[in-house]
Design a protein around this motif. Structure first.
Motif, short mmCIF file in Angstrom:
data_model
loop_
_atom_site.label_atom_id
_atom_site.label_comp_id
_atom_site.label_asym_id
_atom_site.label_seq_id
_atom_site.Cartn_x
_atom_site.Cartn_y
_atom_site.Cartn_z
N ALA A 171 0.79 -1.15 -0.04
CA ALA A 171 0.00 -0.05 -0.12
C ALA A 171 0.90 1.18 0.25
O ALA A 171 2.11 1.06 0.47
CB ALA A 171 -0.78 0.04 1.38
N PRO A 173 -0.03 4.73 1.54
CA PRO A 173 -0.80 5.53 2.40
C PRO A 173 -0.32 7.18 2.11
O PRO A 173 0.99 7.37 2.09
CB PRO A 173 -0.55 5.23 3.70
CG PRO A 173 0.67 4.53 3.89
CD PRO A 173 0.82 4.09 2.52
N HIS A 178 -5.04 6.98 6.51
CA HIS A 178 -4.93 5.96 5.41
C HIS A 178 -3.84 5.11 5.87
O HIS A 178 -3.96 3.75 5.48
CB HIS A 178 -4.37 6.69 4.03
CG HIS A 178 -4.34 5.93 2.82
ND1 HIS A 178 -3.85 6.15 1.54
CD2 HIS A 178 -5.00 4.22 2.80
CE1 HIS A 178 -3.92 5.08 0.93
NE2 HIS A 178 -4.48 4.16 1.52
N SER A 182 -4.30 1.13 6.12
CA SER A 182 -3.53 0.15 5.16
C SER A 182 -2.45 -0.61 5.98
O SER A 182 -2.37 -1.99 5.39
CB SER A 182 -2.81 1.09 4.12
OG SER A 182 -3.46 1.81 3.48
#
Length: 331
Positions: A171, A173, A178, A182
């Motif tokens: 991921a 972020p 986020h 994530s």
């Protein structure tokens, strides 16, 4: 003249099962049938082996079946854990059965992003800064971890599961909320993750061909990766036709091309790869930052290695023959 019998092993128990089926089908459909007899062997997600027209077998009965069929070489078209990570390679070594691609140790090392990065860094290859984080550390002191991320990397940053492939368990972020969301998603793949500095640059990849005994590995043309509707080269961009523009040769200078190729060859050597590999990079200006090496790169209709080989004048069937003959010569 007797043909060489090749068993194409595909599927597998990892999260890359479907991709492996596509790679295996492409390999099986393009092997030169004038030189090779081909048997497709599918490993189910439950770990059973399926030979054509036969009942499912567990591994204890599948291995003798390979012997009974007089298989000369196994073409490993498996991706991810329990296929690309050295376990099957070590088993075939113990059985004395030739197989395509890198050996047990190199496959295991390449699959482990933490330790392969350490080896590459020790060899003078530039890699992204990182720190490791366990689920226990996160649960114990979230505020300190978030402060460290902001201080050392800020956002965006990268979160990676260290032993997955095809950008699974990854991921990027953009902010703290986020990041927290994530991180929990990536922890689903294991209790240890890598937190990496994000480098904003062009992504390129370089295939390496290593099939001539006594000759050094040879880098193929560099490919530039341009996802169409993904923010990075994720699973969707890698395996969905039209989801990524791949430009070979890459639109970079000859000097940068040589840098990328030299690093790809260097990593192939220091990791101990055999036959073929593909290294991925981010360009920080004109400086290649190495991401990872793939010892069994995809062989689907959208895969990068066959594209690089084609750009070097090597047709898909010829490429597969080179892999098989290298495996047999290494026996």
């Amino acid at each position: 003249m007797k043909k060489t019998h090749v068993a194409v092993l595909m599927g597998g128990v990892s999260s890359e099962h479907e991709v492996s089926l596509k790679s295996g089908a492409m390999v099986s459909g393009n092997i030169d049938r004038a030189k090779y007899d081909v048997t497709q062997v599918v490993i189910t997600q439950e770990g059973h082996w399926k030979f054509p027209g036969e009942d499912l077998l567990d591994i204890y009965h599948a291995l003798p079946r390979l012997r009974e069929l007089k298989v000369d070489c196994v073409f490993i078209a498996l991706h991810g854990p329990f296929g690309e990570d050295g376990r099957l390679q070590g088993m075939f070594d113990a059985l004395g059965m030739p197989y395509t691609g890198s050996g047990c140790a190199a496959s295991a090392l390449a699959m482990d992003k933490i330790h392969s990065k350490a080896v590459a860094r020790q060899a003078g290859v530039r890699v992204a800064d990182q720190f490791l984080l366990t689920r226990q550390e996160w649960d114990a002191n979230r505020a300190a971890i978030l402060a460290r991320v902001e201080k050392e990397f800020d956002y965006p940053c990268l979160i990676k599961s260290p032993c997955q492939g095809s950008s699974i368990g990854m991921a990027i972020p953009k902010d703290v909320e986020h990041f927290k969301k994530s991180l929990l998603e990536v922890f689903m793949y294991g209790d240890l993750v890598m937190i990496e500095k994000f480098i904003n640059g062009t992504e390129v990849t370089c295939a390496v061909l290593d099939v001539e005994p006594g000759d050094p590995p040879r880098a193929l043309p560099v490919t530039e990766i341009c996802p169409v509707d993904s923010e990075f080269f994720d699973y969707h961009a890698k395996y969905t036709p039209g989801a990524c523009n791949e430009i070979t040769p890459a639109r970079i200078s000859p000097e940068v091309t040589k840098k990328v190729q030299a690093v790809a060859e260097r990593v192939h050597h220091v990791i101990g790869c055999s036959g073929f590999s593909r290294s991925d990079f981010i360009l920080d200006g004109d400086d290649p930052v190495w991401i990872e090496v793939n010892t069994i790169p995809g062989m689907t209709e959208t895969s990068l290695y066959p594209q690089a080989a084609a750009a070097a004048g090597i047709a898909f069937p010829q490429m597969l023959s080179l892999f098989i003959e290298e495996a047999l010569a290494r026996k």
